[in-house]
Design a protein around this motif. Structure first.
Motif, PDB file in Angstrom:
ATOM      1  N   CYS A  48       0.793  -1.123  -0.045  1.00  0.00           N
ATOM      2  CA  CYS A  48      -0.069   0.192   0.109  1.00  0.00           C
ATOM      3  C   CYS A  48       0.818   1.244   0.054  1.00  0.00           C
ATOM      4  N   GLN A  49       1.921   1.137   0.622  1.00  0.00           N
ATOM      5  CA  GLN A  49       2.747   2.415   0.692  1.00  0.00           C
ATOM      6  C   GLN A  49       3.502   2.747  -0.561  1.00  0.00           C
ATOM      7  N   LYS A  50       3.866   1.646  -1.254  1.00  0.00           N
ATOM      8  CA  LYS A  50       4.423   1.900  -2.569  1.00  0.00           C
ATOM      9  C   LYS A  50       3.368   2.531  -3.747  1.00  0.00           C
ATOM     10  N   ALA A  65       5.689   7.791   0.052  1.00  0.00           N
ATOM     11  CA  ALA A  65       6.787   7.193  -0.833  1.00  0.00           C
ATOM     12  C   ALA A  65       7.218   8.057  -1.803  1.00  0.00           C
ATOM     13  N   ASP A  66       8.687   7.985  -2.069  1.00  0.00           N
ATOM     14  CA  ASP A  66       9.317   8.930  -2.654  1.00  0.00           C
ATOM     15  C   ASP A  66       8.925   9.019  -4.134  1.00  0.00           C
ATOM     16  N   ALA A  67       8.722   7.772  -4.661  1.00  0.00           N
ATOM     17  CA  ALA A  67       8.356   7.554  -6.022  1.00  0.00           C
ATOM     18  C   ALA A  67       6.971   6.442  -6.228  1.00  0.00           C
ATOM     19  N   PRO A  68       5.700   6.938  -5.947  1.00  0.00           N
ATOM     20  CA  PRO A  68       4.855   6.032  -5.803  1.00  0.00           C
ATOM     21  C   PRO A  68       4.704   5.314  -7.073  1.00  0.00           C
ATOM     22  N   ILE A  69       4.379   4.066  -7.258  1.00  0.00           N
ATOM     23  CA  ILE A  69       4.267   3.542  -8.359  1.00  0.00           C
ATOM     24  C   ILE A  69       2.428   3.640  -8.768  1.00  0.00           C
ATOM     25  N   ALA A 303      -2.433  -8.088   6.639  1.00  0.00           N
ATOM     26  CA  ALA A 303      -2.722  -9.183   6.008  1.00  0.00           C
ATOM     27  C   ALA A 303      -3.039  -8.808   4.557  1.00  0.00           C
ATOM     28  N   PHE A 304      -3.904  -7.929   4.345  1.00  0.00           N
ATOM     29  CA  PHE A 304      -4.451  -7.476   3.071  1.00  0.00           C
ATOM     30  C   PHE A 304      -3.314  -6.963   2.315  1.00  0.00           C
ATOM     31  N   ASP A 305      -2.508  -6.200   2.866  1.00  0.00           N
ATOM     32  CA  ASP A 305      -1.034  -5.796   2.212  1.00  0.00           C
ATOM     33  C   ASP A 305      -0.266  -6.816   1.760  1.00  0.00           C
ATOM     34  N   GLN A 306      -0.092  -8.063   2.488  1.00  0.00           N
ATOM     35  CA  GLN A 306       0.556  -9.076   2.035  1.00  0.00           C
ATOM     36  C   GLN A 306      -0.266  -9.626   0.674  1.00  0.00           C
TER      37      GLN A 306
END
Length: 392
Positions: A48-50, A65-69, A303-306
């Protein structure tokens, strides 16, 4: 280049901060994900962070994030209320002008009496209660007398609990249909819910036979418009019920987040019959939000993030993933156990979508409907603004 398929995931009740009018709903200062993170000592949400979750609002353990995808933002609700139906309907372009009715002191006696007359069944309860608590309190009396356990919650719901040995599932569903027909006009509750259970006094257990009988949307939503244009939509989880089963080509019934994620993965990998999957992951609301289980909520987010980390590589070249929520349900909020009126996150990812775009604060959830409508060139007059050109 646009997109061939949409994967729309609702992480139920995962708000990101109080709306300006939250105090009017008793929810001033609520912030589901940020408060959960703070209470849990931080969250580990690398996927989620990225995508940009930490760029929306400050969340302990989830830095920007410095450069979110992905593309990121948050959305406000223009609907009155803060329940699942109004949230999902607005995401699909339909905003409610007044909240659905709730019954904090139980249903009017005249309404209950009319239900008993039409159904030929007596009721007990008629209070606001937790589903697990009320079957423990009234389950024995129900089994001895055959009277249905009628109750509600802070949501717009008419719920009936019955033991499967006393009323078969089909009979329970028939009683819900009678209720649904009765509950109209000023008493048009959002959902009539069958709440079957089994077991013996002191050891009652709710079963997977729950069924929701929702209010029918008063006008067409994105789902109806897409269906009329011959586009296929698969419901995953309770989205099927929240639209009274209207506007979908098919559905997959799921009972928890794990089953929902499995169905989403199956859609991404194998489905060639539908243009959109519309999924709801319910555990955040059902298991942890209303029960004010902070640690459970935190573990569920991780768990959702995984799971998200496993879903992202499965996406096809022309897929677009949209992750958002329908309302908040801050597990740290102790003034009540209801939903909380909050902004919801908006995360967008696709190989043909731009990355790192801040979509800002959207004025309505319906911006999602406008965007999907534009992708599939569906004629619509939804409130809101498409963000398609921002992400292409």
């Amino acid at each position: 280049m646009s997109f061939e398929r949409i994967i729309l995931i609702i992480i139920d009740a995962c708000g990101v901060g109080a709306l300006p009018d939250a105090a009017d709903y008793g929810d001033a200062g609520s912030a589901t994900i940020p408060h959960t993170a703070e209470s849990a000592g931080g969250l580990n949400l690398p996927n989620c962070q990225k995508l940009g979750l930490g760029n929306i609002i400050e969340i302990e353990g989830v830095p920007p994030a410095d450069a979110p995808i992905g593309c990121f933002g948050k959305m406000a609700s223009q609907s009155a209320g803060k329940d699942s139906i109004s949230g999902h309907w607005e995401i699909c372009g339909l905003a409610l002008g007044k909240p659905l009715p709730t019954y904090p002191h139980g249903f009017p006696l005249s309404l209950v009496t009319e239900f008993e007359r039409r159904s030929g069944v007596a009721t007990i309860g008629n209070v606001t209660a937790s589903g697990t608590e009320i079957i423990e309190r009234l389950g024995r009396e129900h089994m001895e007398t055959g009277a249905l356990i009628l109750y509600t919650s802070a949501d717009s719901v008419w719920q009936m609990a019955a033991h499967e040995d006393i009323y078969s599932l089909e009979r329970q569903y028939e009683l819900c249909r009678i209720s649904r027909q009765l509950l109209s006009g000023e008493h048009s509750v959002g959902r009539v819910i069958a709440r079957p259970f089994i077991g013996t006094p002191g050891k009652f257990t709710r079963t997977t036979g729950r069924r929701d009988f929702s209010l029918v949307p008063p006008s067409d939503t994105l789902l109806d418009s897409m269906t009329k244009q011959g586009l296929g939509i698969k419901a995953i989880g309770k989205t099927w019920d929240l639209f009274a089963q209207r506007g979908f080509s098919s559905h997959v019934k799921t009972y928890n987040n794990a089953e929902g994620v499995e169905a989403i993965a199956d859609f991404i990998e194998k489905d060639t019959q539908h243009e959109m999957a519309f999924a709801n992951l319910v555990d955040f609301d059902m298991l942890w939000g209303h029960r004010r289980d902070v640690q459970g909520f935190a573990a569920g987010l991780e768990a959702f993030d995984q799971d998200l980390g496993k879903l992202l590589p499965l996406l096809h070249e022309d897929d677009l993933l949209i992750i958002t929520a329908d309302h908040g349900c801050d597990p740290t909020y102790i003034k009540h156990t209801d939903h909380t009126r909050e902004y919801v996150p908006l995360l967008i990812y696709g190989r043909h979508a731009k990355s790192g775009v801040n979509l800002g604060t959207r004025a309505t959830f319906a911006d999602v409907a406008c965007t999907i409508g534009d992708i599939f060139k569906v004629e619509h007059k939804y409130i809101g603004q498409s963000f398609l050109q921002d992400i292409l």
